[in-house]
Design a protein around this motif. Sequence first.
Motif, PDB file in Angstrom:
ATOM      1  N   ARG A  40     -12.167  -1.368  17.244  1.00  0.00           N
ATOM      2  CA  ARG A  40     -11.373  -2.369  17.964  1.00  0.00           C
ATOM      3  C   ARG A  40     -10.526  -3.263  17.043  1.00  0.00           C
ATOM      4  O   ARG A  40     -10.658  -4.494  17.059  1.00  0.00           O
ATOM      5  CB  ARG A  40     -12.286  -3.246  18.817  1.00  0.00           C
ATOM      6  N   PRO A  41      -9.637  -2.683  16.234  1.00  0.00           N
ATOM      7  CA  PRO A  41      -8.708  -3.518  15.474  1.00  0.00           C
ATOM      8  C   PRO A  41      -7.664  -4.122  16.401  1.00  0.00           C
ATOM      9  O   PRO A  41      -7.484  -3.660  17.535  1.00  0.00           O
ATOM     10  CB  PRO A  41      -8.059  -2.530  14.497  1.00  0.00           C
TER      11      PRO A  41
ATOM     12  N   ILE B 248      -7.292  -6.574   6.761  1.00  0.00           N
ATOM     13  CA  ILE B 248      -6.704  -5.238   6.776  1.00  0.00           C
ATOM     14  C   ILE B 248      -7.786  -4.227   6.402  1.00  0.00           C
ATOM     15  O   ILE B 248      -8.535  -4.439   5.446  1.00  0.00           O
ATOM     16  CB  ILE B 248      -5.547  -5.118   5.763  1.00  0.00           C
ATOM     17  N   GLY B 249      -7.855  -3.129   7.139  1.00  0.00           N
ATOM     18  CA  GLY B 249      -8.738  -2.022   6.774  1.00  0.00           C
ATOM     19  C   GLY B 249      -7.912  -0.825   6.348  1.00  0.00           C
ATOM     20  O   GLY B 249      -6.866  -0.543   6.947  1.00  0.00           O
ATOM     21  N   TYR B 250      -8.361  -0.138   5.296  1.00  0.00           N
ATOM     22  CA  TYR B 250      -7.658   1.053   4.813  1.00  0.00           C
ATOM     23  C   TYR B 250      -8.654   2.207   4.789  1.00  0.00           C
ATOM     24  O   TYR B 250      -9.637   2.189   4.043  1.00  0.00           O
ATOM     25  CB  TYR B 250      -7.078   0.820   3.415  1.00  0.00           C
ATOM     26  N   VAL B 251      -8.394   3.221   5.633  1.00  0.00           N
ATOM     27  CA  VAL B 251      -9.327   4.342   5.799  1.00  0.00           C
ATOM     28  C   VAL B 251      -8.538   5.643   5.774  1.00  0.00           C
ATOM     29  O   VAL B 251      -7.594   5.826   6.561  1.00  0.00           O
ATOM     30  CB  VAL B 251     -10.087   4.238   7.143  1.00  0.00           C
TER      31      VAL B 251
ATOM     32  N   THR C 229      -7.692  -7.166  11.632  1.00  0.00           N
ATOM     33  CA  THR C 229      -6.389  -7.437  12.248  1.00  0.00           C
ATOM     34  C   THR C 229      -5.521  -6.189  12.261  1.00  0.00           C
ATOM     35  O   THR C 229      -4.894  -5.855  13.265  1.00  0.00           O
ATOM     36  CB  THR C 229      -5.666  -8.553  11.482  1.00  0.00           C
ATOM     37  N   LEU C 230      -5.479  -5.488  11.130  1.00  0.00           N
ATOM     38  CA  LEU C 230      -4.673  -4.274  11.001  1.00  0.00           C
ATOM     39  C   LEU C 230      -5.524  -3.187  10.374  1.00  0.00           C
ATOM     40  O   LEU C 230      -6.094  -3.381   9.301  1.00  0.00           O
ATOM     41  CB  LEU C 230      -3.442  -4.538  10.121  1.00  0.00           C
ATOM     42  N   LEU C 231      -5.613  -2.058  11.047  1.00  0.00           N
ATOM     43  CA  LEU C 231      -6.304  -0.886  10.509  1.00  0.00           C
ATOM     44  C   LEU C 231      -5.266   0.173  10.163  1.00  0.00           C
ATOM     45  O   LEU C 231      -4.525   0.630  11.030  1.00  0.00           O
ATOM     46  CB  LEU C 231      -7.301  -0.328  11.522  1.00  0.00           C
ATOM     47  N   VAL C 232      -5.191   0.534   8.891  1.00  0.00           N
ATOM     48  CA  VAL C 232      -4.345   1.633   8.432  1.00  0.00           C
ATOM     49  C   VAL C 232      -5.266   2.832   8.275  1.00  0.00           C
ATOM     50  O   VAL C 232      -6.144   2.839   7.415  1.00  0.00           O
ATOM     51  CB  VAL C 232      -3.653   1.286   7.099  1.00  0.00           C
ATOM     52  N   CYS C 233      -5.080   3.846   9.117  1.00  0.00           N
ATOM     53  CA  CYS C 233      -6.092   4.909   9.218  1.00  0.00           C
ATOM     54  C   CYS C 233      -5.437   6.274   9.379  1.00  0.00           C
ATOM     55  O   CYS C 233      -4.477   6.424  10.136  1.00  0.00           O
ATOM     56  CB  CYS C 233      -7.017   4.622  10.402  1.00  0.00           C
ATOM     57  N   GLU C 234      -5.977   7.256   8.688  1.00  0.00           N
ATOM     58  CA  GLU C 234      -5.474   8.614   8.817  1.00  0.00           C
ATOM     59  C   GLU C 234      -5.708   9.154  10.221  1.00  0.00           C
ATOM     60  O   GLU C 234      -6.657   8.769  10.907  1.00  0.00           O
ATOM     61  CB  GLU C 234      -6.151   9.536   7.813  1.00  0.00           C
TER      62      GLU C 234
ATOM     63  N   LEU D  81       0.977   1.037  16.098  1.00  0.00           N
ATOM     64  CA  LEU D  81       2.257   0.870  15.410  1.00  0.00           C
ATOM     65  C   LEU D  81       2.806   2.239  15.031  1.00  0.00           C
ATOM     66  O   LEU D  81       2.050   3.145  14.678  1.00  0.00           O
ATOM     67  CB  LEU D  81       2.080   0.015  14.153  1.00  0.00           C
ATOM     68  N   LYS D  82       4.116   2.375  15.090  1.00  0.00           N
ATOM     69  CA  LYS D  82       4.752   3.659  14.783  1.00  0.00           C
ATOM     70  C   LYS D  82       5.538   3.545  13.494  1.00  0.00           C
ATOM     71  O   LYS D  82       6.200   2.545  13.240  1.00  0.00           O
ATOM     72  CB  LYS D  82       5.674   4.097  15.918  1.00  0.00           C
ATOM     73  N   ILE D  83       5.458   4.583  12.671  1.00  0.00           N
ATOM     74  CA  ILE D  83       6.229   4.646  11.442  1.00  0.00           C
ATOM     75  C   ILE D  83       7.077   5.913  11.455  1.00  0.00           C
ATOM     76  O   ILE D  83       6.791   6.856  12.190  1.00  0.00           O
ATOM     77  CB  ILE D  83       5.320   4.629  10.195  1.00  0.00           C
ATOM     78  N   PRO D  84       8.133   5.960  10.646  1.00  0.00           N
ATOM     79  CA  PRO D  84       8.961   7.175  10.588  1.00  0.00           C
ATOM     80  C   PRO D  84       8.152   8.365  10.062  1.00  0.00           C
ATOM     81  O   PRO D  84       7.144   8.202   9.371  1.00  0.00           O
ATOM     82  CB  PRO D  84      10.073   6.788   9.592  1.00  0.00           C
ATOM     83  N   ASP D  85       8.619   9.558  10.378  1.00  0.00           N
ATOM     84  CA  ASP D  85       7.947  10.752   9.883  1.00  0.00           C
ATOM     85  C   ASP D  85       7.975  10.809   8.359  1.00  0.00           C
ATOM     86  O   ASP D  85       7.016  11.222   7.721  1.00  0.00           O
ATOM     87  CB  ASP D  85       8.605  12.010  10.448  1.00  0.00           C
ATOM     88  N   ARG D  86       9.099  10.391   7.775  1.00  0.00           N
ATOM     89  CA  ARG D  86       9.244  10.427   6.323  1.00  0.00           C
ATOM     90  C   ARG D  86      10.037   9.217   5.850  1.00  0.00           C
ATOM     91  O   ARG D  86      10.957   8.768   6.519  1.00  0.00           O
ATOM     92  CB  ARG D  86       9.958  11.702   5.866  1.00  0.00           C
ATOM     93  N   LEU D  87       9.690   8.734   4.650  1.00  0.00           N
ATOM     94  CA  LEU D  87      10.460   7.663   4.028  1.00  0.00           C
ATOM     95  C   LEU D  87      11.132   8.119   2.743  1.00  0.00           C
ATOM     96  O   LEU D  87      12.197   7.654   2.395  1.00  0.00           O
ATOM     97  CB  LEU D  87       9.550   6.467   3.698  1.00  0.00           C
ATOM     98  N   THR D  88      10.462   9.021   2.028  1.00  0.00           N
ATOM     99  CA  THR D  88      11.021   9.455   0.755  1.00  0.00           C
ATOM    100  C   THR D  88      12.193  10.394   0.995  1.00  0.00           C
ATOM    101  O   THR D  88      12.203  11.175   1.948  1.00  0.00           O
ATOM    102  CB  THR D  88       9.962  10.181  -0.086  1.00  0.00           C
TER     103      THR D  88
END
Length: 358
Positions: free
Chosen positions: A303-304, A244-247, A268-273, A336-343
């Motif tokens: 290339r993740p 996992i990469g976190y950027v 495998t998974l890149l979490v990126c702004e 991958l898609k996430i909701p606009d907000r969770l809180t």
Amino acid sequence: MPKPFRYLEPTFFAGLFDDPLLLVRVRPTGRALLFDCGKMHHLAKRVYTSIDAIFISHAHMDHFMGMDSVIRHSHASPRTIDVFGPPGLSKRMASKFACYDWNLADTFWGNFRVNEVGANGRVASTLYSGPEAFLASSEGERNGVLYGNRHLTVSGTQCEHHIPVMAYRIDEGAAFVLDDERMAAEGVRKGEWLKDMEKLFHDGMEGRAVRYLHERGGRVEEAVAQDAAALYQRIRTFEQPASIGYVTDIGYSEENVAKLAGLVQGVTLLVCECAFLASEKAKAGLSRHLCTTQFNELLDRLRPRYVLPMHFSKTYQRGSETLYQEIEPPSGVTVLKIPDRLTPRPIMESEVPRPIEM
């Protein structure tokens, strides 16, 4: 998303517009790592108590303000939490501890070990002792992997965001996996002895012997391999560990991109702004964030297998559709898609129950 991980279970505890918060649970132990801690009042207490280490990208409020919640829910637990981040983090943690009175500190309280990662990769550690009202003591400096155990390792690199900012990579540890066809070719039979070999795998195989079942001429006999590591290499399955990469919060520059390529290329998974639309590239440059054009160029370089875009600028509060429309991943990269907000939204005064007479 599919679950390509054997030991790790990443959960992004935020929406696209929320402050970033990545929790990585380690399945075999039930423990967890936290990457950044912005607004996190919505986390359950058992999430806090599962955290063994926290990795801060930088000390802007939207990435660091939740540290007070961590201290609140963890300070009385008899354990040590490691906190990693760029230079200056220890002084900031000291300021947080100094904000509160600790006159009721007890002997069973836990500690925080703050680890500052320099540009040269050296890690300077300071222990804040809970039983001593979080008194600080230096633990010296070291080189090497930031954090690790038999299930994972965490490494990092320092990038630029007008200030130093850390990017991180989490690698799963190698798994004990056997190949049935290779075992058959070697005449090796399965049995209870494999538990001993797996233990050696985790504890260290080099120079160790192991007893195993060997088939020869239709007869199964116990044999001894003087080099357990060599036997394992002949019967194992070669499996690339997941990563996992976190950027987040980096300026788009050749230096930053080169550092990221050296750290998180092929994860495998890149979490990126992905903070801004392409039309606001100049604005992204001024604030040292990424726009969608730069995000796409970064994907083409790194290339993740999967990428999770996050930390979209709050100037686009009406919705994230335009962001996703501008993301164009190269072949082999899944977005991958996430909701606009969770809180949950803040409550209004009119929604608060009134006191009743008893």
